[in-house]
Design a protein around this motif. Structure first.
Motif, short mmCIF file in Angstrom:
data_model
loop_
_atom_site.label_atom_id
_atom_site.label_comp_id
_atom_site.label_asym_id
_atom_site.label_seq_id
_atom_site.Cartn_x
_atom_site.Cartn_y
_atom_site.Cartn_z
N ALA A 1 53.41 49.17 -1.85
CA ALA A 1 54.23 47.96 -1.96
C ALA A 1 55.60 48.28 -2.53
O ALA A 1 55.74 49.12 -3.41
CB ALA A 1 53.54 46.93 -2.82
N CYS B 1 57.87 46.29 -4.44
CA CYS B 1 58.19 45.08 -5.18
C CYS B 1 58.43 45.46 -6.65
O CYS B 1 58.03 46.52 -7.09
CB CYS B 1 57.09 44.04 -5.05
N HIS C 1 55.74 42.14 -10.48
CA HIS C 1 55.17 41.37 -9.38
C HIS C 1 53.89 42.05 -8.90
O HIS C 1 53.70 43.23 -9.11
CB HIS C 1 56.14 41.27 -8.21
N THR C 2 53.05 41.28 -8.26
CA THR C 2 51.85 41.84 -7.64
C THR C 2 51.93 41.66 -6.14
O THR C 2 52.63 40.76 -5.66
CB THR C 2 50.56 41.17 -8.17
N SER C 3 51.26 42.50 -5.43
CA SER C 3 51.21 42.35 -3.98
C SER C 3 49.87 41.79 -3.53
O SER C 3 49.63 41.62 -2.35
CB SER C 3 51.50 43.69 -3.30
N TYR C 4 48.99 41.50 -4.49
CA TYR C 4 47.68 40.94 -4.18
C TYR C 4 47.67 39.46 -4.56
O TYR C 4 47.92 39.11 -5.71
CB TYR C 4 46.58 41.69 -4.92
N ARG D 1 48.82 46.50 -8.30
CA ARG D 1 49.96 46.93 -7.48
C ARG D 1 49.47 47.82 -6.34
O ARG D 1 48.83 48.83 -6.57
CB ARG D 1 50.97 47.70 -8.32
N CYS D 2 49.80 47.42 -5.14
CA CYS D 2 49.48 48.24 -3.98
C CYS D 2 50.37 49.47 -4.03
O CYS D 2 51.59 49.34 -4.24
CB CYS D 2 49.73 47.45 -2.69
#
Length: 95
Positions: free
Chosen positions: A70, A72, A76-79, A66-67
């Motif tokens: 981010a 989200c 969820h992942t942002s990568y 996880r950023c």
């Protein structure tokens, strides 16, 4: 991530079963390189990520994916990784 790709290019693709159905993504395969060995050891790589045998590991969702900035949901992942469906196409280095 770039060092992992150079050292182990096959880690950035998905694992599949005998019929080509995806089992685990690159996120699973790089866990040991992200100081997540214990979590990686809990995963049965012969079964899909969403199999009941992998439920505990799936629900762990390490923060490393996880950023910090981010916006989200927690699941969820942002990568993300772009991969090619076959050799000879863009990003085929990863296959």
């Amino acid at each position: 991530m770039n060092r992992i790709t150079i050292a182990c290019p096959r880690l950035t693709r998905s694992t599949v079963d005998g019929e080509g159905k995806p089992l685990h993504s690159w996120r699973t395969l790089i866990l040991p390189y992200l100081e997540q060995e214990a979590l990686y050891e809990q995963i049965d790589l012969s079964k899909p990520w969403d199999d009941p045998a992998n439920k505990e590991a799936y629900e762990a969702r390490p923060n490393v994916y996880r950023c910090p900035s981010a916006d989200c949901p927690a699941d969820h992942t942002s990568y993300l990784a772009i991969v090619a469906p076959r050799p000879g196409t863009a990003f085929a280095l990863f296959w």
